[in-house]
Design a protein around this motif. Structure first.
Motif, PDB file in Angstrom:
ATOM      1  N   ARG A  50       1.726  17.780 -12.493  1.00 22.16           N
ATOM      2  CA  ARG A  50       1.671  19.213 -12.167  1.00 22.16           C
ATOM      3  C   ARG A  50       2.908  19.930 -12.701  1.00 22.16           C
ATOM      4  NH1 ARG A  50      -0.577  17.723  -6.813  1.00 22.16           N
ATOM      5  NH2 ARG A  50       1.569  17.503  -6.153  1.00 22.16           N
ATOM      6  N   GLU A  51       4.081  19.324 -12.526  1.00 21.49           N
ATOM      7  CA  GLU A  51       5.309  19.947 -13.023  1.00 21.49           C
ATOM      8  C   GLU A  51       5.305  20.021 -14.547  1.00 21.49           C
ATOM      9  OE1 GLU A  51       7.795  21.386 -11.296  1.00 21.49           O
ATOM     10  OE2 GLU A  51       6.590  21.056  -9.514  1.00 21.49           O
ATOM     11  N   LYS A  52       4.761  19.011 -15.196  1.00 15.85           N
ATOM     12  CA  LYS A  52       4.677  19.013 -16.659  1.00 15.85           C
ATOM     13  C   LYS A  52       3.783  20.151 -17.135  1.00 15.85           C
ATOM     14  CE  LYS A  52       3.233  16.074 -20.493  1.00 15.85           C
ATOM     15  NZ  LYS A  52       2.621  14.778 -20.839  1.00 15.85           N
ATOM     16  N   LEU A  88       1.461   9.433  -5.829  1.00 17.22           N
ATOM     17  CA  LEU A  88       1.881  10.800  -5.515  1.00 17.22           C
ATOM     18  C   LEU A  88       2.967  11.286  -6.470  1.00 17.22           C
ATOM     19  CD1 LEU A  88       1.903  10.749  -1.618  1.00 17.22           C
ATOM     20  CD2 LEU A  88       0.242  11.819  -3.127  1.00 17.22           C
ATOM     21  N   THR A  89       3.876  10.417  -6.852  1.00 16.01           N
ATOM     22  CA  THR A  89       4.935  10.789  -7.800  1.00 16.01           C
ATOM     23  C   THR A  89       4.351  11.119  -9.168  1.00 16.01           C
ATOM     24  OG1 THR A  89       6.474   9.345  -6.630  1.00 16.01           O
ATOM     25  CG2 THR A  89       7.097  10.031  -8.834  1.00 16.01           C
ATOM     26  N   ILE A  90       3.396  10.335  -9.608  1.00 19.09           N
ATOM     27  CA  ILE A  90       2.765  10.597 -10.913  1.00 19.09           C
ATOM     28  C   ILE A  90       2.003  11.915 -10.880  1.00 19.09           C
ATOM     29  CG2 ILE A  90       0.947   9.797 -12.477  1.00 19.09           C
ATOM     30  CD1 ILE A  90       1.872   6.936 -11.837  1.00 19.09           C
ATOM     31  N   VAL A 118       0.837  -1.203   0.000  1.00 20.26           N
ATOM     32  CA  VAL A 118       0.000   0.000   0.000  1.00 20.26           C
ATOM     33  C   VAL A 118       0.871   1.252   0.000  1.00 20.26           C
ATOM     34  CG1 VAL A 118      -1.623   1.343   1.391  1.00 20.26           C
ATOM     35  CG2 VAL A 118      -2.003  -1.100   1.036  1.00 20.26           C
ATOM     36  N   LEU A 119       1.935   1.260   0.779  1.00 21.89           N
ATOM     37  CA  LEU A 119       2.833   2.416   0.808  1.00 21.89           C
ATOM     38  C   LEU A 119       3.513   2.628  -0.540  1.00 21.89           C
ATOM     39  CD1 LEU A 119       4.474   2.068   4.341  1.00 21.89           C
ATOM     40  CD2 LEU A 119       2.745   3.710   3.601  1.00 21.89           C
ATOM     41  N   VAL A 120       3.893   1.555  -1.197  1.00 22.71           N
ATOM     42  CA  VAL A 120       4.518   1.679  -2.519  1.00 22.71           C
ATOM     43  C   VAL A 120       3.514   2.233  -3.527  1.00 22.71           C
ATOM     44  CG1 VAL A 120       5.446   0.340  -4.445  1.00 22.71           C
ATOM     45  CG2 VAL A 120       6.284  -0.067  -2.139  1.00 22.71           C
ATOM     46  N   ILE A 121       2.277   1.773  -3.473  1.00 22.69           N
ATOM     47  CA  ILE A 121       1.242   2.269  -4.397  1.00 22.69           C
ATOM     48  C   ILE A 121       0.985   3.756  -4.150  1.00 22.69           C
ATOM     49  CG2 ILE A 121      -1.214   2.109  -4.964  1.00 22.69           C
ATOM     50  CD1 ILE A 121      -0.932  -0.924  -4.535  1.00 22.69           C
ATOM     51  N   ILE A 122       0.902   4.155  -2.884  1.00 21.70           N
ATOM     52  CA  ILE A 122       0.705   5.573  -2.561  1.00 21.70           C
ATOM     53  C   ILE A 122       1.867   6.413  -3.069  1.00 21.70           C
ATOM     54  CG2 ILE A 122       0.594   7.217  -0.647  1.00 21.70           C
ATOM     55  CD1 ILE A 122      -1.053   5.125   0.881  1.00 21.70           C
ATOM     56  N   LEU A 123       3.080   5.925  -2.897  1.00 26.48           N
ATOM     57  CA  LEU A 123       4.261   6.649  -3.374  1.00 26.48           C
ATOM     58  C   LEU A 123       4.235   6.821  -4.888  1.00 26.48           C
ATOM     59  CD1 LEU A 123       7.035   7.889  -2.681  1.00 26.48           C
ATOM     60  CD2 LEU A 123       7.998   5.623  -3.032  1.00 26.48           C
TER      61      LEU A 123
END
Length: 58
Positions: A28-30, A21-23, A13-18
């Protein structure tokens, strides 16, 4: 040896959340970069206006 499924589930679950959030941050940066590149041009300033250059206003 017993597999601790609850620990594996928490890590998954933590990996999926990470990843999510990264995507989202990348999107937003794109968008910010795209707006910057689309609006980052210098407009040509004319120092003097020629009567002949006007759009056939005679």
């Amino acid at each position: 040896m017993d597999i601790n499924w609850s620990l594996i589930a928490i890590v998954a679950v933590l990996v999926i959340i990470l990843v999510v959030l990264t995507i989202r941050k990348n999107q937003r940066e794109k968008k910010k970069l795209e707006n910057l590149l689309n609006n980052d041009f210098k407009k040509a300033e004319k120092d003097r206006v020629d009567a002949d250059d006007s759009a056939n206003e005679k």
